[in-house]
Design a protein around this motif. Structure first.
Motif, PDB file in Angstrom:
ATOM      1  N   GLN A 114      -4.489  -8.459 -10.643  1.00 18.94           N
ATOM      2  CA  GLN A 114      -3.454  -9.134  -9.854  1.00 18.94           C
ATOM      3  C   GLN A 114      -2.257  -9.537 -10.707  1.00 18.94           C
ATOM      4  O   GLN A 114      -1.113  -9.358 -10.293  1.00 18.94           O
ATOM      5  N   LYS A 115      -2.504 -10.044 -11.903  1.00 17.27           N
ATOM      6  CA  LYS A 115      -1.423 -10.592 -12.728  1.00 17.27           C
ATOM      7  C   LYS A 115      -1.395  -9.916 -14.093  1.00 17.27           C
ATOM      8  O   LYS A 115      -2.372  -9.304 -14.525  1.00 17.27           O
ATOM      9  N   GLY A 116      -0.264 -10.057 -14.745  1.00 13.64           N
ATOM     10  CA  GLY A 116      -0.156  -9.628 -16.134  1.00 13.64           C
ATOM     11  C   GLY A 116       0.374  -8.229 -16.337  1.00 13.64           C
ATOM     12  O   GLY A 116       0.661  -7.856 -17.488  1.00 13.64           O
ATOM     13  N   THR A 117       0.536  -7.431 -15.310  1.00 11.58           N
ATOM     14  CA  THR A 117       1.019  -6.056 -15.495  1.00 11.58           C
ATOM     15  C   THR A 117       2.522  -5.936 -15.278  1.00 11.58           C
ATOM     16  O   THR A 117       3.126  -4.942 -15.678  1.00 11.58           O
ATOM     17  N   GLY A 118       3.137  -6.889 -14.642  1.00 11.79           N
ATOM     18  CA  GLY A 118       4.565  -6.806 -14.343  1.00 11.79           C
ATOM     19  C   GLY A 118       4.863  -5.958 -13.106  1.00 11.79           C
ATOM     20  O   GLY A 118       6.032  -5.764 -12.751  1.00 11.79           O
ATOM     21  N   HIS A 175      -1.038  -5.194  -5.486  1.00 16.99           N
ATOM     22  CA  HIS A 175      -1.605  -4.344  -4.442  1.00 16.99           C
ATOM     23  C   HIS A 175      -3.104  -4.520  -4.421  1.00 16.99           C
ATOM     24  O   HIS A 175      -3.746  -4.759  -5.455  1.00 16.99           O
ATOM     25  N   GLY A 176      -3.673  -4.373  -3.239  1.00 22.75           N
ATOM     26  CA  GLY A 176      -5.116  -4.475  -3.112  1.00 22.75           C
ATOM     27  C   GLY A 176      -5.772  -3.169  -2.727  1.00 22.75           C
ATOM     28  O   GLY A 176      -7.003  -3.053  -2.769  1.00 22.75           O
ATOM     29  N   THR A 177      -4.988  -2.163  -2.353  1.00 22.57           N
ATOM     30  CA  THR A 177      -5.536  -0.864  -1.969  1.00 22.57           C
ATOM     31  C   THR A 177      -4.439   0.185  -2.119  1.00 22.57           C
ATOM     32  O   THR A 177      -3.234  -0.134  -2.097  1.00 22.57           O
ATOM     33  N   LEU A 178      -4.873   1.423  -2.289  1.00 21.46           N
ATOM     34  CA  LEU A 178      -3.942   2.552  -2.372  1.00 21.46           C
ATOM     35  C   LEU A 178      -3.834   3.301  -1.045  1.00 21.46           C
ATOM     36  O   LEU A 178      -3.192   4.349  -0.976  1.00 21.46           O
ATOM     37  N   ARG A 179      -4.452   2.757  -0.033  1.00 19.96           N
ATOM     38  CA  ARG A 179      -4.387   3.421   1.290  1.00 19.96           C
ATOM     39  C   ARG A 179      -3.370   2.778   2.218  1.00 19.96           C
ATOM     40  O   ARG A 179      -3.324   3.077   3.398  1.00 19.96           O
ATOM     41  N   GLY A 180      -2.543   1.917   1.707  1.00 15.73           N
ATOM     42  CA  GLY A 180      -1.549   1.245   2.524  1.00 15.73           C
ATOM     43  C   GLY A 180      -0.426   2.184   2.969  1.00 15.73           C
ATOM     44  O   GLY A 180      -0.253   3.287   2.434  1.00 15.73           O
ATOM     45  N   PRO A 181       0.381   1.769   3.908  1.00 13.84           N
ATOM     46  CA  PRO A 181       1.454   2.635   4.424  1.00 13.84           C
ATOM     47  C   PRO A 181       2.581   2.868   3.432  1.00 13.84           C
ATOM     48  O   PRO A 181       3.370   3.797   3.607  1.00 13.84           O
ATOM     49  N   GLN A 182       2.670   2.036   2.371  1.00 15.82           N
ATOM     50  CA  GLN A 182       3.746   2.214   1.411  1.00 15.82           C
ATOM     51  C   GLN A 182       3.437   3.295   0.379  1.00 15.82           C
ATOM     52  O   GLN A 182       4.318   3.677  -0.402  1.00 15.82           O
ATOM     53  N   PHE A 183       2.203   3.820   0.373  1.00 18.34           N
ATOM     54  CA  PHE A 183       1.812   4.845  -0.594  1.00 18.34           C
ATOM     55  C   PHE A 183       1.786   6.219   0.073  1.00 18.34           C
ATOM     56  O   PHE A 183       1.527   6.346   1.277  1.00 18.34           O
ATOM     57  N   ARG A 184       2.040   7.220  -0.759  1.00 16.44           N
ATOM     58  CA  ARG A 184       1.974   8.605  -0.297  1.00 16.44           C
ATOM     59  C   ARG A 184       0.530   8.944   0.107  1.00 16.44           C
ATOM     60  O   ARG A 184      -0.410   8.682  -0.640  1.00 16.44           O
ATOM     61  N   GLY A 185       0.375   9.522   1.285  1.00 18.18           N
ATOM     62  CA  GLY A 185      -0.961   9.824   1.774  1.00 18.18           C
ATOM     63  C   GLY A 185      -1.666   8.639   2.383  1.00 18.18           C
ATOM     64  O   GLY A 185      -2.854   8.713   2.709  1.00 18.18           O
ATOM     65  N   GLY A 186      -0.935   7.529   2.541  1.00 19.65           N
ATOM     66  CA  GLY A 186      -1.565   6.337   3.086  1.00 19.65           C
ATOM     67  C   GLY A 186      -1.541   6.303   4.603  1.00 19.65           C
ATOM     68  O   GLY A 186      -1.306   7.317   5.276  1.00 19.65           O
ATOM     69  N   ALA A 187      -1.768   5.139   5.152  1.00 22.96           N
ATOM     70  CA  ALA A 187      -1.885   4.971   6.604  1.00 22.96           C
ATOM     71  C   ALA A 187      -0.504   4.971   7.253  1.00 22.96           C
ATOM     72  O   ALA A 187       0.533   4.860   6.593  1.00 22.96           O
ATOM     73  N   THR A 188      -0.518   5.093   8.573  1.00 24.75           N
ATOM     74  CA  THR A 188       0.690   5.001   9.400  1.00 24.75           C
ATOM     75  C   THR A 188       0.561   3.774  10.277  1.00 24.75           C
ATOM     76  O   THR A 188      -0.397   3.653  11.049  1.00 24.75           O
ATOM     77  N   MET A 189       1.513   2.897  10.174  1.00 26.42           N
ATOM     78  CA  MET A 189       1.451   1.658  10.931  1.00 26.42           C
ATOM     79  C   MET A 189       2.106   1.842  12.296  1.00 26.42           C
ATOM     80  O   MET A 189       3.207   2.409  12.401  1.00 26.42           O
ATOM     81  N   HIS A 190       1.456   1.365  13.317  1.00 23.72           N
ATOM     82  CA  HIS A 190       1.962   1.394  14.698  1.00 23.72           C
ATOM     83  C   HIS A 190       2.282   2.822  15.147  1.00 23.72           C
ATOM     84  O   HIS A 190       3.245   3.057  15.884  1.00 23.72           O
ATOM     85  N   GLY A 191       1.517   3.782  14.662  1.00 21.89           N
ATOM     86  CA  GLY A 191       1.733   5.171  15.051  1.00 21.89           C
ATOM     87  C   GLY A 191       1.113   5.486  16.412  1.00 21.89           C
ATOM     88  O   GLY A 191       0.395   4.664  16.998  1.00 21.89           O
ATOM     89  N   PRO A 192       1.402   6.672  16.933  1.00 18.35           N
ATOM     90  CA  PRO A 192       0.857   7.045  18.249  1.00 18.35           C
ATOM     91  C   PRO A 192      -0.645   7.289  18.200  1.00 18.35           C
ATOM     92  O   PRO A 192      -1.187   7.764  17.205  1.00 18.35           O
ATOM     93  N   THR A 235     -10.655   5.291  -1.876  1.00 18.36           N
ATOM     94  CA  THR A 235     -11.466   4.192  -2.364  1.00 18.36           C
ATOM     95  C   THR A 235     -10.919   2.855  -1.893  1.00 18.36           C
ATOM     96  O   THR A 235      -9.724   2.738  -1.564  1.00 18.36           O
ATOM     97  N   GLY A 236     -11.764   1.874  -1.910  1.00 18.00           N
ATOM     98  CA  GLY A 236     -11.350   0.525  -1.542  1.00 18.00           C
ATOM     99  C   GLY A 236     -11.160  -0.377  -2.733  1.00 18.00           C
ATOM    100  O   GLY A 236     -10.976  -1.581  -2.586  1.00 18.00           O
ATOM    101  N   ARG A 237     -11.215   0.227  -3.936  1.00 19.36           N
ATOM    102  CA  ARG A 237     -11.102  -0.583  -5.154  1.00 19.36           C
ATOM    103  C   ARG A 237      -9.666  -1.046  -5.356  1.00 19.36           C
ATOM    104  O   ARG A 237      -8.717  -0.325  -5.042  1.00 19.36           O
ATOM    105  N   LYS A 238      -9.525  -2.223  -5.931  1.00 15.73           N
ATOM    106  CA  LYS A 238      -8.191  -2.724  -6.266  1.00 15.73           C
ATOM    107  C   LYS A 238      -7.638  -1.880  -7.413  1.00 15.73           C
ATOM    108  O   LYS A 238      -8.325  -1.652  -8.418  1.00 15.73           O
ATOM    109  N   PRO A 239      -6.391  -1.356  -7.259  1.00 18.76           N
ATOM    110  CA  PRO A 239      -5.889  -0.404  -8.269  1.00 18.76           C
ATOM    111  C   PRO A 239      -5.738  -1.014  -9.654  1.00 18.76           C
ATOM    112  O   PRO A 239      -6.004  -0.331 -10.658  1.00 18.76           O
ATOM    113  N   TYR A 240      -5.303  -2.243  -9.770  1.00 23.17           N
ATOM    114  CA  TYR A 240      -5.179  -2.918 -11.062  1.00 23.17           C
ATOM    115  C   TYR A 240      -5.242  -4.413 -10.807  1.00 23.17           C
ATOM    116  O   TYR A 240      -5.219  -4.860  -9.655  1.00 23.17           O
TER     117      TYR A 240
END
Length: 294
Positions: free
Chosen positions: A148-152, A156-173, A141-146
């Motif tokens: 912006q403020k107040g959660t501590g 994040h704006g997406t769960l498909r980023g490279p820092q998440f499990r199952g996310g994208a690969t940056m500068h990959g082959p 999904t492209g929805r914002k996970p939570y």
């Protein structure tokens, strides 16, 4: 120590004005041949000088010498001279002779050219089908996970980023070609050098043909065992490979078969023995003499 003592006694005798005492002859070394000790000077047995034989005597008996003839080349390699080679078959029968063109089979050996051609071959044969997914290709999904403020938590704006499990690969082959450019004259020179190297080593065998009586593998195994110092063999025919020969060699990891059009530098280097037919050599020479299309 004996030499020093002898020198000291000579110096003392010279100072006193007396003649030196005679020295008894030294006995021969234990285990030395009596005839050899009698005919050679005593200085030869001091342990430090070279043993010299008299003019009419040979130190090494002829029966102890090897009867094998050691061949030494009477010419320099890489002189572009035509060579005459013996033609045989799998049964080692004499089938005449063949002249090998010097500009193909007697070329100076250059390792740098062979290295460039091998790199070109290995790079060109890579498939290059490796691929990774970017953030736009990852399913999710492209929805914002939570908010912006107040959660501590980190924003994040997406769960498909490279820092998440199952996310994208940056500068990959991505799928691409690994091939590099190499001039045609360099490729052609590399093949000439590989053929010249096998010829200089005596590992180029010329056969009249590659006919085998049947498709049985045991026939090829018997033929290869008859060859001297052979571990891997490359059989090259002028035209399409015979079906019986292909069936007989497909179960042997140390025997490979190629048509003349498929002969290359990397395959020659992988095999220590190269077997070519008359037709294959004629095709290769014709290919080497064909003008390069610019």
């Amino acid at each position: 120590m004996r030499a020093l003592a002898r020198a000291a006694s000579l110096l003392r005798g010279a100072a006193a004005g007396t003649a030196p005492a005679p020295v008894a002859p030294r006995p021969p070394l234990p285990g030395a041949l009596p005839s050899l000790a009698k005919n050679l000077p005593a200085s030869c047995f001091s342990g430090y000088s070279t043993l010299l034989a008299p003019a009419n005597e040979v130190l090494i008996p002829p029966e102890l010498l090897s009867s094998k003839t050691v061949w030494t080349p009477d010419r320099e390699l890489g002189q572009y001279e035509d060579l005459v080679a013996r033609v045989t078959n799998f049964h080692n029968e004499d089938k005449g002779f063949m002249v090998l063109d010097g500009d193909v089979f007697d070329v100076p050996i250059r390792k740098d050219i062979v290295h460039r051609v091998v790199r070109w071959q290995l790079a060109k044969r890579q498939q290059g089908t490796h691929s990774t997914k970017t953030i736009s290709e990852v399913s999710g999904t492209g929805r914002k996970p939570y908010k912006q403020k107040g959660t501590g938590r980190a924003r994040h704006g997406t769960l498909r980023g490279p820092q998440f499990r199952g996310g994208a690969t940056m500068h990959g082959p991505k799928p691409r070609s690994h091939a590099i450019k190499l001039q045609k004259k360099v490729r052609r020179l590399g093949l000439k050098i590989a053929l010249s190297a096998r010829t200089a080593e005596g590992k180029l065998l010329i056969f009249e043909d590659l006919e085998v009586p049947s498709h049985k593998t045991k026939n090829i195994v018997q033929y290869i065992r008859q060859m001297d110092d052979t571990k891997k063999v490359l059989l090259v025919d002028g035209d399409d490979i015979d079906k019986k020969l292909k069936l007989a060699t497909q179960n042997l990891h140390y025997v490979n078969v190629l048509p003349s059009i498929g002969l290359n530098v990397y395959s020659i280097l992988q095999h220590d023995t190269l077997v070519m037919t008359r037709a294959a050599i004629n095709r290769i020479v014709e290919r080497m003499h064909t003008p390069i299309n610019r």
